[in-house]
Scaffold this motif. Sequence first.
Motif, mmCIF file in Angstrom:
data_model
loop_
_atom_site.group_PDB
_atom_site.id
_atom_site.type_symbol
_atom_site.label_atom_id
_atom_site.label_comp_id
_atom_site.label_asym_id
_atom_site.label_seq_id
_atom_site.Cartn_x
_atom_site.Cartn_y
_atom_site.Cartn_z
ATOM 1 N N VAL A 1 0.860 -1.185 0.000
ATOM 2 C CA VAL A 1 0.000 0.000 0.000
ATOM 3 C C VAL A 1 0.896 1.233 0.000
ATOM 4 C CG1 VAL A 1 -1.810 1.283 1.175
ATOM 5 C CG2 VAL A 1 -1.823 -1.223 1.242
ATOM 6 N N LEU A 2 0.871 1.978 -1.093
ATOM 7 C CA LEU A 2 1.692 3.179 -1.229
ATOM 8 C C LEU A 2 0.970 4.383 -0.633
ATOM 9 C CD1 LEU A 2 2.795 2.668 -4.945
ATOM 10 C CD2 LEU A 2 4.094 2.056 -2.888
ATOM 11 N N THR A 3 1.735 5.361 -0.203
ATOM 12 C CA THR A 3 1.165 6.592 0.364
ATOM 13 C C THR A 3 0.958 7.610 -0.744
ATOM 14 O OG1 THR A 3 2.260 6.206 2.485
ATOM 15 C CG2 THR A 3 1.484 8.448 2.030
ATOM 16 N N SER A 4 -0.291 8.003 -0.952
ATOM 17 C CA SER A 4 -0.605 9.007 -1.967
ATOM 18 C C SER A 4 -0.622 10.390 -1.312
ATOM 19 C CB SER A 4 -1.962 8.713 -2.604
ATOM 20 O OG SER A 4 -2.950 8.617 -1.604
ATOM 21 N N GLU A 5 -0.786 11.431 -2.139
ATOM 22 C CA GLU A 5 -0.745 12.789 -1.616
ATOM 23 C C GLU A 5 -1.942 13.597 -2.097
ATOM 24 O OE1 GLU A 5 2.995 14.378 -2.828
ATOM 25 O OE2 GLU A 5 4.122 13.300 -1.292
ATOM 26 N N LEU A 6 -2.401 14.497 -1.224
ATOM 27 C CA LEU A 6 -3.499 15.397 -1.567
ATOM 28 C C LEU A 6 -2.896 16.730 -2.001
ATOM 29 C CD1 LEU A 6 -6.483 16.223 -1.644
ATOM 30 C CD2 LEU A 6 -6.314 16.750 0.795
ATOM 31 N N ASN A 7 -3.066 17.059 -3.262
ATOM 32 C CA ASN A 7 -2.582 18.339 -3.789
ATOM 33 C C ASN A 7 -3.719 19.360 -3.710
ATOM 34 O OD1 ASN A 7 -0.094 17.302 -4.398
ATOM 35 N ND2 ASN A 7 -0.509 16.984 -6.563
ATOM 36 N N ILE A 8 -3.585 20.313 -2.810
ATOM 37 C CA ILE A 8 -4.640 21.320 -2.620
ATOM 38 C C ILE A 8 -4.354 22.534 -3.494
ATOM 39 C CG2 ILE A 8 -5.767 22.841 -0.972
ATOM 40 C CD1 ILE A 8 -5.155 20.758 1.175
ATOM 41 N N ARG A 9 -5.327 22.851 -4.355
ATOM 42 C CA ARG A 9 -5.190 23.991 -5.255
ATOM 43 C C ARG A 9 -6.430 24.881 -5.110
ATOM 44 N NH1 ARG A 9 -3.689 19.595 -9.410
ATOM 45 N NH2 ARG A 9 -1.474 19.214 -8.977
ATOM 46 N N GLN A 10 -6.643 25.755 -6.066
ATOM 47 C CA GLN A 10 -7.649 26.803 -5.899
ATOM 48 C C GLN A 10 -9.100 26.322 -5.907
ATOM 49 O OE1 GLN A 10 -5.165 29.370 -8.834
ATOM 50 N NE2 GLN A 10 -6.707 30.746 -8.000
ATOM 51 N N SER A 11 -9.397 25.199 -6.522
ATOM 52 C CA SER A 11 -10.798 24.769 -6.637
ATOM 53 C C SER A 11 -11.445 24.451 -5.296
ATOM 54 C CB SER A 11 -10.917 23.546 -7.550
ATOM 55 O OG SER A 11 -10.348 22.406 -6.937
ATOM 56 N N SER A 12 -10.631 24.309 -4.239
ATOM 57 C CA SER A 12 -11.200 24.003 -2.918
ATOM 58 C C SER A 12 -10.653 24.892 -1.817
ATOM 59 C CB SER A 12 -10.922 22.541 -2.556
ATOM 60 O OG SER A 12 -9.523 22.343 -2.371
ATOM 61 N N LEU A 13 -9.834 25.863 -2.195
ATOM 62 C CA LEU A 13 -9.111 26.646 -1.185
ATOM 63 C C LEU A 13 -9.779 27.997 -0.946
ATOM 64 C CD1 LEU A 13 -6.622 26.503 0.630
ATOM 65 C CD2 LEU A 13 -5.302 27.511 -1.235
ATOM 66 N N ARG A 14 -10.579 28.064 0.110
ATOM 67 C CA ARG A 14 -11.251 29.315 0.479
ATOM 68 C C ARG A 14 -10.410 30.128 1.452
ATOM 69 N NH1 ARG A 14 -17.341 27.055 1.779
ATOM 70 N NH2 ARG A 14 -18.128 26.984 -0.377
#
Length: 361
Positions: free
Chosen positions: A330-343
């Motif tokens: 089980v590999l560790t994935s990453e959450l890339n936070i960009r403008q579509s959800s960043l208030r």
Amino acid sequence: MNKKTTIYDIAKVLDITAASVSRALNNNPKISESTRKLVLETAAKMNYKQNKLALALRSGKSYNVGVIVPRIDSNFFASVIRGIEEELYAHKYNVIICQTHEDEKREFENINTLLNAQVDGILMSVSNVVSENASENDRIIKKVIEKNVPLVFFDRKKNIEGVSSVSINDYDVSYLATKHLVEQGCSRIAHFKGNLALEIFANRLGGYKQALLDSGIDFDENYVVQTKSSVEAGAQAVNALMKLKNPPDAIFSSSDFAALGAIQELKSKGLRIPEDFCVVGFGNEPFTDFMELPMSTVDQVPLEMGKMTAKVFLEHIDNTGNAKIEKKVVLTSELNIRQSSLRYSESRPIEVVNNKKGVKI
């Protein structure tokens, strides 16, 4: 037509037996180094080409590995294949690529074809469908195991005893994605789910539900819509959700393509992203970072997944003992936070995630 050079031609020129030529070409320790060198030099001068099929039949190894994917016109699967090829190339393996086009009948035929081609292993991501062919496909998979051909699932997998797999932490990263939306002030979060017969989509739904529970938000099944991985499906799902008496204010999608369709449809309705509506996708497709409004998404680390899948296969090949290898990586994935959800970002630290601007979670 020019006659192809055979080991008998080389043997005649050197006045040795054909068996000695064969042993020299295959680095048999019974042949002296001087004879081996002489045979190789003569073979090169006579433009001799070894019959790889015959060699495979004698050695029991073809140095071919079958890779089965739903489609290759996807950045995710193309990157996985690249990782597999890069890892196997150093070990002199060739890769044969097959596509199922999400058709279980084709999946069955692909496996049969690869077995008939005497491949040394099969690496596959199963189809995103469940049909009357499912039991037949399970039977052919058991046939692979019975033939002692190493089989490794990646991404989409089946839990079959004796079969290894490589996947990501779908549950955990889906929990993080949903929690992120809550932290941005969203309280009515919808989810675009995939086919729950596949473990990866069931885990993504599970992570989403747990994050709501831990945030004190009631789970509402009306906010969960099964969608295909397409722009059209995402747009249709949004249309259905916005007709609800109390429509959602955010979406966590199991597909970047469906998330893209949702964003396009929301904007056509005059909604602002992310001020009125936040969206997080899954897959980190290249377009997500080049949109007018870059999309938050989960990176499935496909290149790393491909390399690891190849490494697991090589462990099977190198296993000379009687014990069966069964690895669940089980590999560790990453959450890339960009403008579509960043208030909200003023009070939150910004850091670089995968060379892209993201918010540290």
